[in-house]
Design a protein around this motif. Sequence first.
Motif, PDB file in Angstrom:
ATOM      1  N   GLU A   4       0.863  -1.185   0.000  1.00 52.71           N
ATOM      2  CA  GLU A   4       0.000   0.000   0.000  1.00 52.71           C
ATOM      3  C   GLU A   4       0.901   1.237   0.000  1.00 52.71           C
ATOM      4  O   GLU A   4       1.696   1.433   0.910  1.00 52.71           O
ATOM      5  N   LEU A   5       0.767   2.067  -1.026  1.00 54.01           N
ATOM      6  CA  LEU A   5       1.611   3.251  -1.161  1.00 54.01           C
ATOM      7  C   LEU A   5       0.767   4.514  -1.192  1.00 54.01           C
ATOM      8  O   LEU A   5      -0.361   4.503  -1.667  1.00 54.01           O
ATOM      9  N   GLN A   6       1.368   5.588  -0.718  1.00 59.83           N
ATOM     10  CA  GLN A   6       0.794   6.912  -0.918  1.00 59.83           C
ATOM     11  C   GLN A   6       1.811   7.673  -1.768  1.00 59.83           C
ATOM     12  O   GLN A   6       2.963   7.835  -1.355  1.00 59.83           O
ATOM     13  N   LEU A   7       1.393   8.084  -2.958  1.00 55.13           N
ATOM     14  CA  LEU A   7       2.288   8.699  -3.932  1.00 55.13           C
ATOM     15  C   LEU A   7       1.928  10.164  -4.155  1.00 55.13           C
ATOM     16  O   LEU A   7       0.743  10.509  -4.239  1.00 55.13           O
ATOM     17  N   HIS A   8       2.940  11.004  -4.286  1.00 57.55           N
ATOM     18  CA  HIS A   8       2.740  12.404  -4.658  1.00 57.55           C
ATOM     19  C   HIS A   8       2.946  12.515  -6.161  1.00 57.55           C
ATOM     20  O   HIS A   8       3.909  11.968  -6.706  1.00 57.55           O
ATOM     21  N   TYR A   9       2.026  13.193  -6.844  1.00 62.37           N
ATOM     22  CA  TYR A   9       2.110  13.294  -8.301  1.00 62.37           C
ATOM     23  C   TYR A   9       1.848  14.717  -8.774  1.00 62.37           C
ATOM     24  O   TYR A   9       1.304  15.540  -8.051  1.00 62.37           O
ATOM     25  N   LYS A  10       2.266  14.958 -10.018  1.00 65.77           N
ATOM     26  CA  LYS A  10       1.959  16.205 -10.717  1.00 65.77           C
ATOM     27  C   LYS A  10       1.154  15.850 -11.958  1.00 65.77           C
ATOM     28  O   LYS A  10       1.449  14.868 -12.627  1.00 65.77           O
ATOM     29  N   GLU A  11       0.157  16.668 -12.252  1.00 64.88           N
ATOM     30  CA  GLU A  11      -0.668  16.445 -13.443  1.00 64.88           C
ATOM     31  C   GLU A  11      -0.373  17.539 -14.462  1.00 64.88           C
ATOM     32  O   GLU A  11      -0.398  18.721 -14.142  1.00 64.88           O
ATOM     33  N   TYR A  12      -0.092  17.120 -15.682  1.00 60.22           N
ATOM     34  CA  TYR A  12       0.159  18.032 -16.796  1.00 60.22           C
ATOM     35  C   TYR A  12      -1.003  17.931 -17.788  1.00 60.22           C
ATOM     36  O   TYR A  12      -1.794  16.986 -17.738  1.00 60.22           O
ATOM     37  N   ASN A  13      -1.125  18.891 -18.696  1.00 55.92           N
ATOM     38  CA  ASN A  13      -2.179  18.837 -19.710  1.00 55.92           C
ATOM     39  C   ASN A  13      -1.939  17.709 -20.701  1.00 55.92           C
ATOM     40  O   ASN A  13      -2.877  17.064 -21.153  1.00 55.92           O
ATOM     41  N   ARG A  14      -0.679  17.492 -21.079  1.00 54.74           N
ATOM     42  CA  ARG A  14      -0.324  16.450 -22.053  1.00 54.74           C
ATOM     43  C   ARG A  14       0.979  15.789 -21.633  1.00 54.74           C
ATOM     44  O   ARG A  14       1.762  16.334 -20.878  1.00 54.74           O
ATOM     45  N   SER A  15       1.207  14.607 -22.187  1.00 57.22           N
ATOM     46  CA  SER A  15       2.442  13.886 -21.875  1.00 57.22           C
ATOM     47  C   SER A  15       3.510  14.185 -22.929  1.00 57.22           C
ATOM     48  O   SER A  15       3.209  14.616 -24.038  1.00 57.22           O
ATOM     49  N   LEU A  16       4.750  13.957 -22.551  1.00 53.43           N
ATOM     50  CA  LEU A  16       5.893  14.081 -23.452  1.00 53.43           C
ATOM     51  C   LEU A  16       6.580  12.725 -23.531  1.00 53.43           C
ATOM     52  O   LEU A  16       6.632  12.004 -22.531  1.00 53.43           O
ATOM     53  N   PRO A  17       7.131  12.350 -24.680  1.00 53.96           N
ATOM     54  CA  PRO A  17       7.732  11.014 -24.821  1.00 53.96           C
ATOM     55  C   PRO A  17       8.832  10.729 -23.805  1.00 53.96           C
ATOM     56  O   PRO A  17       8.953   9.618 -23.317  1.00 53.96           O
ATOM     57  N   TRP A  18       9.644  11.704 -23.460  1.00 57.42           N
ATOM     58  CA  TRP A  18      10.747  11.473 -22.524  1.00 57.42           C
ATOM     59  C   TRP A  18      10.304  11.570 -21.072  1.00 57.42           C
ATOM     60  O   TRP A  18      11.052  11.245 -20.173  1.00 57.42           O
ATOM     61  N   ARG A  19       9.066  12.012 -20.838  1.00 60.73           N
ATOM     62  CA  ARG A  19       8.548  12.103 -19.472  1.00 60.73           C
ATOM     63  C   ARG A  19       7.671  10.904 -19.139  1.00 60.73           C
ATOM     64  O   ARG A  19       7.461  10.591 -17.978  1.00 60.73           O
ATOM     65  N   GLY A  20       7.117  10.233 -20.146  1.00 58.91           N
ATOM     66  CA  GLY A  20       6.290   9.055 -19.916  1.00 58.91           C
ATOM     67  C   GLY A  20       5.015   9.089 -20.735  1.00 58.91           C
ATOM     68  O   GLY A  20       4.702  10.067 -21.408  1.00 58.91           O
ATOM     69  N   TYR A  21       4.258   7.995 -20.672  1.00 60.79           N
ATOM     70  CA  TYR A  21       3.024   7.867 -21.444  1.00 60.79           C
ATOM     71  C   TYR A  21       1.842   8.591 -20.812  1.00 60.79           C
ATOM     72  O   TYR A  21       0.876   8.904 -21.480  1.00 60.79           O
ATOM     73  N   SER A  22       1.914   8.808 -19.523  1.00 55.13           N
ATOM     74  CA  SER A  22       0.788   9.378 -18.795  1.00 55.13           C
ATOM     75  C   SER A  22       0.995  10.867 -18.524  1.00 55.13           C
ATOM     76  O   SER A  22       2.119  11.342 -18.416  1.00 55.13           O
ATOM     77  N   LYS A  23      -0.130  11.575 -18.361  1.00 55.48           N
ATOM     78  CA  LYS A  23      -0.018  12.984 -17.969  1.00 55.48           C
ATOM     79  C   LYS A  23       0.113  13.123 -16.459  1.00 55.48           C
ATOM     80  O   LYS A  23       0.334  14.200 -15.949  1.00 55.48           O
ATOM     81  N   TYR A  24       0.008  12.000 -15.729  1.00 52.15           N
ATOM     82  CA  TYR A  24       0.231  11.977 -14.287  1.00 52.15           C
ATOM     83  C   TYR A  24       1.651  11.477 -14.029  1.00 52.15           C
ATOM     84  O   TYR A  24       1.991  10.362 -14.412  1.00 52.15           O
ATOM     85  N   VAL A  25       2.468  12.291 -13.372  1.00 51.00           N
ATOM     86  CA  VAL A  25       3.869  11.952 -13.142  1.00 51.00           C
ATOM     87  C   VAL A  25       4.141  11.923 -11.642  1.00 51.00           C
ATOM     88  O   VAL A  25       4.020  12.942 -10.963  1.00 51.00           O
ATOM     89  N   VAL A  26       4.499  10.732 -11.139  1.00 53.56           N
ATOM     90  CA  VAL A  26       4.802  10.555  -9.724  1.00 53.56           C
ATOM     91  C   VAL A  26       6.224  11.037  -9.479  1.00 53.56           C
ATOM     92  O   VAL A  26       7.152  10.652 -10.184  1.00 53.56           O
ATOM     93  N   ASP A  27       6.388  11.892  -8.459  1.00 55.62           N
ATOM     94  CA  ASP A  27       7.723  12.413  -8.166  1.00 55.62           C
ATOM     95  C   ASP A  27       8.247  11.981  -6.800  1.00 55.62           C
ATOM     96  O   ASP A  27       9.428  12.157  -6.519  1.00 55.62           O
ATOM     97  N   SER A  28       7.397  11.390  -5.943  1.00 60.19           N
ATOM     98  CA  SER A  28       7.898  10.909  -4.652  1.00 60.19           C
ATOM     99  C   SER A  28       6.927   9.911  -4.023  1.00 60.19           C
ATOM    100  O   SER A  28       5.736   9.884  -4.350  1.00 60.19           O
TER     101      SER A  28
END
Length: 142
Positions: free
Chosen positions: A102-126
């Motif tokens: 069971e994890l609790q993740l902090h994420y950032k949401e972007y309008n669109r994804s970038l190929p080098w950032r990942g497939y999703s617009k939700y990016v977990v940073d911690s």
Amino acid sequence: MDTISKRPAWKKYLFISLAVLLLIGAGIFYFQYYFVVATGLKNGQLNYLTHKGYVFKTYEGRLIQVGIRPSATGQGVQSNDFMFSVASKEVAEKMESLTGKELQLHYKEYNRSLPWRGYSKYVVDSIVSVKEPASTGIVPVY
């Protein structure tokens, strides 16, 4: 006598117009791909984390959230999945050993994804917290 030639007026307006269009384009690009729309926390059980990609290898994962929701057709029940990309290799390496926890993740949401950032617009940073999953009381049948 001064021999400095002046630019024709249309060249000056063309230069200003191109500069304004370039600034507007840069602003739109920034807003679509780099502006953080929202930040937040998601809590759930880590289902998987993969390292994939053809040109840019990124970490992609799925978090299964506690609870149920009605399906789109109204027939049955669906689980709440949170599909995400991982920002850094260090965070991804920590998460690789936590599958099923069971994890609790902090994420950032972007309008669109970038190929080098990942497939999703939700990016977990911690990773905020980790704990063992709660027992569901369901006994598996073998």
